[in-house]
Write a protein that holds these residues in place. Structure first.
Motif, PDB file in Angstrom:
ATOM      1  N   LYS A   1       1.351  -9.834 -13.765  1.00  0.00           N
ATOM      2  CA  LYS A   1       2.419  -7.942 -13.896  1.00  0.00           C
ATOM      3  C   LYS A   1       2.974  -7.519 -12.731  1.00  0.00           C
ATOM      4  O   LYS A   1       3.678  -6.859 -12.723  1.00  0.00           O
ATOM      5  CB  LYS A   1       1.176  -7.534 -13.479  1.00  0.00           C
ATOM      6  N   ARG A   2       2.668  -8.801 -11.630  1.00  0.00           N
ATOM      7  CA  ARG A   2       3.789  -8.532 -10.688  1.00  0.00           C
ATOM      8  C   ARG A   2       3.894  -7.307  -9.956  1.00  0.00           C
ATOM      9  O   ARG A   2       5.377  -6.688 -10.118  1.00  0.00           O
ATOM     10  CB  ARG A   2       5.131  -9.050 -11.091  1.00  0.00           C
ATOM     11  N   MET A   3       2.346  -6.701  -9.572  1.00  0.00           N
ATOM     12  CA  MET A   3       2.520  -5.748  -9.025  1.00  0.00           C
ATOM     13  C   MET A   3       3.103  -4.974  -7.920  1.00  0.00           C
ATOM     14  O   MET A   3       2.986  -6.162  -6.978  1.00  0.00           O
ATOM     15  CB  MET A   3       1.263  -5.128  -8.929  1.00  0.00           C
ATOM     16  N   PRO A   4       4.216  -3.921  -8.258  1.00  0.00           N
ATOM     17  CA  PRO A   4       4.794  -3.812  -6.488  1.00  0.00           C
ATOM     18  C   PRO A   4       3.929  -3.850  -5.260  1.00  0.00           C
ATOM     19  O   PRO A   4       2.694  -3.220  -5.357  1.00  0.00           O
ATOM     20  CB  PRO A   4       5.796  -2.976  -7.017  1.00  0.00           C
ATOM     21  N   ARG A   5       4.609  -3.697  -4.472  1.00  0.00           N
ATOM     22  CA  ARG A   5       3.686  -3.250  -2.670  1.00  0.00           C
ATOM     23  C   ARG A   5       3.708  -1.668  -2.997  1.00  0.00           C
ATOM     24  O   ARG A   5       4.725  -1.181  -2.929  1.00  0.00           O
ATOM     25  CB  ARG A   5       3.870  -3.843  -1.854  1.00  0.00           C
ATOM     26  N   VAL A   6       2.878  -1.543  -2.776  1.00  0.00           N
ATOM     27  CA  VAL A   6       2.582   0.607  -2.281  1.00  0.00           C
ATOM     28  C   VAL A   6       1.371   0.857  -0.662  1.00  0.00           C
ATOM     29  O   VAL A   6       1.385  -0.501   0.183  1.00  0.00           O
ATOM     30  CB  VAL A   6       1.660   0.647  -3.417  1.00  0.00           C
ATOM     31  N   ASP A   7       1.702   1.805  -0.368  1.00  0.00           N
ATOM     32  CA  ASP A   7       1.386   2.168   0.365  1.00  0.00           C
ATOM     33  C   ASP A   7       0.395   2.635   0.769  1.00  0.00           C
ATOM     34  O   ASP A   7      -0.429   3.503   0.089  1.00  0.00           O
ATOM     35  CB  ASP A   7       2.356   3.457   1.406  1.00  0.00           C
ATOM     36  N   ASN A   8      -1.343   2.111   1.034  1.00  0.00           N
ATOM     37  CA  ASN A   8      -2.321   1.795   1.594  1.00  0.00           C
ATOM     38  C   ASN A   8      -2.716   2.673   2.412  1.00  0.00           C
ATOM     39  O   ASN A   8      -3.938   2.630   2.708  1.00  0.00           O
ATOM     40  CB  ASN A   8      -3.548   0.925   0.646  1.00  0.00           C
ATOM     41  N   VAL A   9      -2.649   2.317   3.948  1.00  0.00           N
ATOM     42  CA  VAL A   9      -2.410   3.408   4.527  1.00  0.00           C
ATOM     43  C   VAL A   9      -3.372   4.303   4.925  1.00  0.00           C
ATOM     44  O   VAL A   9      -4.612   4.326   5.216  1.00  0.00           O
ATOM     45  CB  VAL A   9      -1.151   2.987   5.764  1.00  0.00           C
ATOM     46  N   GLU A  10      -2.675   5.495   4.399  1.00  0.00           N
ATOM     47  CA  GLU A  10      -3.639   6.772   4.102  1.00  0.00           C
ATOM     48  C   GLU A  10      -5.324   6.589   3.217  1.00  0.00           C
ATOM     49  O   GLU A  10      -6.639   6.968   4.522  1.00  0.00           O
ATOM     50  CB  GLU A  10      -3.271   7.744   3.312  1.00  0.00           C
ATOM     51  N   LYS A  11      -5.564   5.247   2.516  1.00  0.00           N
ATOM     52  CA  LYS A  11      -6.335   4.838   1.877  1.00  0.00           C
ATOM     53  C   LYS A  11      -7.554   4.260   2.866  1.00  0.00           C
ATOM     54  O   LYS A  11      -8.491   4.643   2.288  1.00  0.00           O
ATOM     55  CB  LYS A  11      -6.553   4.284   0.306  1.00  0.00           C
ATOM     56  N   VAL A  12      -7.373   3.082   3.394  1.00  0.00           N
ATOM     57  CA  VAL A  12      -7.990   3.338   4.528  1.00  0.00           C
ATOM     58  C   VAL A  12      -8.672   3.607   5.656  1.00  0.00           C
ATOM     59  O   VAL A  12      -9.534   3.130   5.245  1.00  0.00           O
ATOM     60  CB  VAL A  12      -6.773   1.563   5.500  1.00  0.00           C
ATOM     61  N   LYS A  13      -7.568   4.422   6.154  1.00  0.00           N
ATOM     62  CA  LYS A  13      -7.976   5.273   7.277  1.00  0.00           C
ATOM     63  C   LYS A  13      -9.436   6.324   6.493  1.00  0.00           C
ATOM     64  O   LYS A  13     -10.379   6.181   6.483  1.00  0.00           O
ATOM     65  CB  LYS A  13      -6.548   6.332   7.198  1.00  0.00           C
ATOM     66  N   GLU A  14      -9.148   7.083   5.513  1.00  0.00           N
ATOM     67  CA  GLU A  14     -10.118   7.723   4.423  1.00  0.00           C
ATOM     68  C   GLU A  14     -11.472   7.006   4.478  1.00  0.00           C
ATOM     69  O   GLU A  14     -12.539   6.913   4.514  1.00  0.00           O
ATOM     70  CB  GLU A  14      -8.736   8.156   2.804  1.00  0.00           C
ATOM     71  N   ASN A  15     -11.435   5.657   3.906  1.00  0.00           N
ATOM     72  CA  ASN A  15     -12.682   4.636   3.738  1.00  0.00           C
ATOM     73  C   ASN A  15     -13.545   3.970   5.080  1.00  0.00           C
ATOM     74  O   ASN A  15     -14.712   3.935   5.296  1.00  0.00           O
ATOM     75  CB  ASN A  15     -12.454   4.083   2.799  1.00  0.00           C
ATOM     76  N   GLY A  16     -12.464   5.128   6.368  1.00  0.00           N
ATOM     77  CA  GLY A  16     -13.447   4.161   7.214  1.00  0.00           C
ATOM     78  C   GLY A  16     -13.200   2.734   7.758  1.00  0.00           C
ATOM     79  O   GLY A  16     -14.006   2.635   8.391  1.00  0.00           O
ATOM     80  N   TYR A  17     -11.643   2.270   7.191  1.00  0.00           N
ATOM     81  CA  TYR A  17     -11.729   1.488   7.347  1.00  0.00           C
ATOM     82  C   TYR A  17     -10.354   1.072   8.721  1.00  0.00           C
ATOM     83  O   TYR A  17     -10.052   0.059   8.818  1.00  0.00           O
ATOM     84  CB  TYR A  17     -11.140   0.523   6.146  1.00  0.00           C
ATOM     85  N   ASP A  18     -10.063   2.189   9.131  1.00  0.00           N
ATOM     86  CA  ASP A  18      -9.368   1.584  10.428  1.00  0.00           C
ATOM     87  C   ASP A  18     -10.294   1.524  11.155  1.00  0.00           C
ATOM     88  O   ASP A  18     -11.465   1.788  12.049  1.00  0.00           O
ATOM     89  CB  ASP A  18      -8.587   3.701  10.377  1.00  0.00           C
ATOM     90  N   ILE A  19     -10.047   0.529  12.323  1.00  0.00           N
ATOM     91  CA  ILE A  19     -10.871  -0.206  13.221  1.00  0.00           C
ATOM     92  C   ILE A  19     -10.779   0.696  14.942  1.00  0.00           C
ATOM     93  O   ILE A  19     -11.774   1.518  15.003  1.00  0.00           O
ATOM     94  CB  ILE A  19      -9.767  -1.129  13.995  1.00  0.00           C
ATOM     95  N   LYS A  20     -10.011   2.342  14.443  1.00  0.00           N
ATOM     96  CA  LYS A  20     -10.518   2.962  15.527  1.00  0.00           C
ATOM     97  C   LYS A  20     -11.581   4.048  15.169  1.00  0.00           C
ATOM     98  O   LYS A  20     -12.410   4.452  16.016  1.00  0.00           O
ATOM     99  CB  LYS A  20      -9.234   4.321  16.021  1.00  0.00           C
ATOM    100  N   THR A  21     -11.876   3.702  13.898  1.00  0.00           N
ATOM    101  CA  THR A  21     -13.053   4.865  13.658  1.00  0.00           C
ATOM    102  C   THR A  21     -14.522   3.976  13.872  1.00  0.00           C
ATOM    103  O   THR A  21     -15.305   4.506  13.767  1.00  0.00           O
ATOM    104  CB  THR A  21     -12.694   4.639  12.310  1.00  0.00           C
ATOM    105  N   SER A  22     -13.908   2.680  12.969  1.00  0.00           N
ATOM    106  CA  SER A  22     -15.127   1.512  12.668  1.00  0.00           C
ATOM    107  C   SER A  22     -16.009   1.245  14.352  1.00  0.00           C
ATOM    108  O   SER A  22     -17.330   1.079  14.813  1.00  0.00           O
ATOM    109  CB  SER A  22     -15.415   1.011  12.163  1.00  0.00           C
ATOM    110  N   ALA A  23     -15.211   1.266  15.313  1.00  0.00           N
ATOM    111  CA  ALA A  23     -14.916   1.359  16.720  1.00  0.00           C
ATOM    112  C   ALA A  23     -16.225   1.953  17.344  1.00  0.00           C
ATOM    113  O   ALA A  23     -16.962   1.673  18.113  1.00  0.00           O
ATOM    114  CB  ALA A  23     -14.288   0.749  17.362  1.00  0.00           C
ATOM    115  N   ASP A  24     -15.554   3.234  17.176  1.00  0.00           N
ATOM    116  CA  ASP A  24     -16.365   4.767  17.454  1.00  0.00           C
ATOM    117  C   ASP A  24     -17.554   4.455  16.962  1.00  0.00           C
ATOM    118  O   ASP A  24     -18.354   4.620  17.711  1.00  0.00           O
ATOM    119  CB  ASP A  24     -15.597   5.779  17.255  1.00  0.00           C
ATOM    120  N   ASN A  25     -18.083   4.241  16.149  1.00  0.00           N
ATOM    121  CA  ASN A  25     -18.927   4.216  14.974  1.00  0.00           C
ATOM    122  C   ASN A  25     -20.535   3.292  15.512  1.00  0.00           C
ATOM    123  O   ASN A  25     -20.991   3.211  16.030  1.00  0.00           O
ATOM    124  CB  ASN A  25     -18.623   3.746  13.564  1.00  0.00           C
TER     125      ASN A  25
END
Length: 363
Positions: free
Chosen positions: A328-352
């Motif tokens: 399917k050769r899917m293109p690269r996308v910008d997922n950064v906001e989704k990573v943050k929204e779902n709690g997978y940003d290190i700053k959030t998980s380290a605080d938790n």
């Protein structure tokens, strides 16, 4: 400023895997509030001395847990001589042994952290884990897990449904894994790829549970794309031997020579055909980079939180399904906001994680 919380982190082998990545990345973001001493096997091959020293931590080496009597003796000495607020074991079901010693030495806060699950196809390992997990519940009095799958596996459905298992997200350092054009060009050039090559990659320890042989099965049938396995571990020689036997010119195993986060930028698609995962941290890292992720049916549903990818069945009869998805050769996308929204940003998980430590001390 309040005094730092003193935590004994029982890591096991420092071998460049996802578990150590979790421990060290969280430590970096808690080091101003938490004083960590790491217990690692003396057989460790990739020890992050720079980070441990930079952030004021300590590391103590002990015999590998395979030599149980020597391991117990060394840990008993550490616990007797130390003065820790929290004992945090990352050894999954093998945590029964250090946590038993921690209880014997009257440490009141004993965390068992499940980073993994199991697969019945790995019969001997599955049986051993099934037996040991019952005891790991006995000596721990706090249960952490990276996902529901990992939590239910190690601590049981009853404990999970009663809310006794706390989910600690495997947060990632976004800046390390965000797409980097310069790294892409440099790494692809060094590995001999052309700009027009479509590179299907994976990152992880070269061990049987990661099922890298399945990637070679795909590469054997799909000559249009390049396949790159980045990692190190005991299966390196076996994988290289099989690549040679199959005469594959479109597949290679590469031991990383720089920060692992840079290699995702060299990929055009990501595959994880694991036999089991507690979460699958490399997949989260790939999502952060914005590449389409193809994961085996044994990777937990929660891993693909960006929805940019798909789950596929394993087995020789399903190789064509993986090839079809790759093509399917899917293109690269910008997922950064989704990573943050779902709690997978290190700053959030380290605080938790820090807040969980605080709550435990306040009890």
């Amino acid at each position: 400023m309040e005094r730092k919380i003193k935590v004994l982190q029982i890591v096991g082998g420092f071998t460049g895997g996802g578990l150590e990545s979790f421990v060290m990345s969280h430590y970096k973001y808690m080091a101003d509030r938490v004083d960590c001493t790491f217990v690692a096997y003396d057989t460790s091959t990739i020890v992050p001395y720079d980070d441990i020293n930079k952030y004021g931590g300590k590391i103590i080496f002990v015999p590998n847990i395979k030599h149980l009597h020597k391991f117990n003796k060394a840990l008993d000495k550490i616990l007797k001589e130390g003065d820790y607020d929290i004992i945090h074991s990352h050894l999954n079901t093998l945590g029964v042994f250090p946590l038993r010693m921690a209880k014997k030495n009257h440490y009141p806060i004993r965390i068992s952290h499940s980073h993994s699950a199991s697969n019945k196809k790995e019969f001997k390992r599955h049986i051993a884990k099934t037996i040991l997990k019952k005891f790991s519940r006995k000596y721990a009095n706090v249960y952490f897990a990276c996902s529901e799958v990992a939590g239910r596996f190690q601590f049981g459905n009853k404990a999970y449904d009663e809310g006794k298992v706390k989910i600690i997200h495997n947060g990632v350092e976004i800046d390390r894994f965000i797409f980097d054009e310069d790294a892409r060009n440099r790494i692809r050039k060094a590995l001999g790829y052309k700009d027009t090559d479509f590179v299907v990659g994976t990152v992880g320890r070269l061990v049987g549970t990661k099922n890298h042989n399945f990637i070679l099965d795909i590469a054997k049938k799909d000559k249009e794309n390049q396949y790159l396995i980045v990692g190190n571990g005991p299966c390196e020689e076996e994988l290289n031997k099989r690549i040679k036997e199959l005469g594959l010119t479109n597949a290679k195993v590469f031991v990383p020579t720089e920060d692992i986060g840079k290699y995702y930028s060299a990929f055009d698609s990501f595959v994880m055909p694991s036999l089991y995962e507690g979460l699958g941290l490399a997949a989260v890292e790939a999502e952060t980079n914005g590449i389409y992720a193809l994961l085996s049916e044994f990777v937990p549903d929660v891993t693909l939180f960006t929805k940019y990818g798909e789950y596929l069945p394993l087995g020789e009869e399903n190789v064509d399904k993986w090839i079809e998805a790759i093509h399917k050769r899917m293109p690269r996308v910008d997922n950064v906001e989704k990573v943050k929204e779902n709690g997978y940003d290190i700053k959030t998980s380290a605080d938790n994680l820090y807040n969980e430590y605080l709550k435990l001390l306040q009890k």
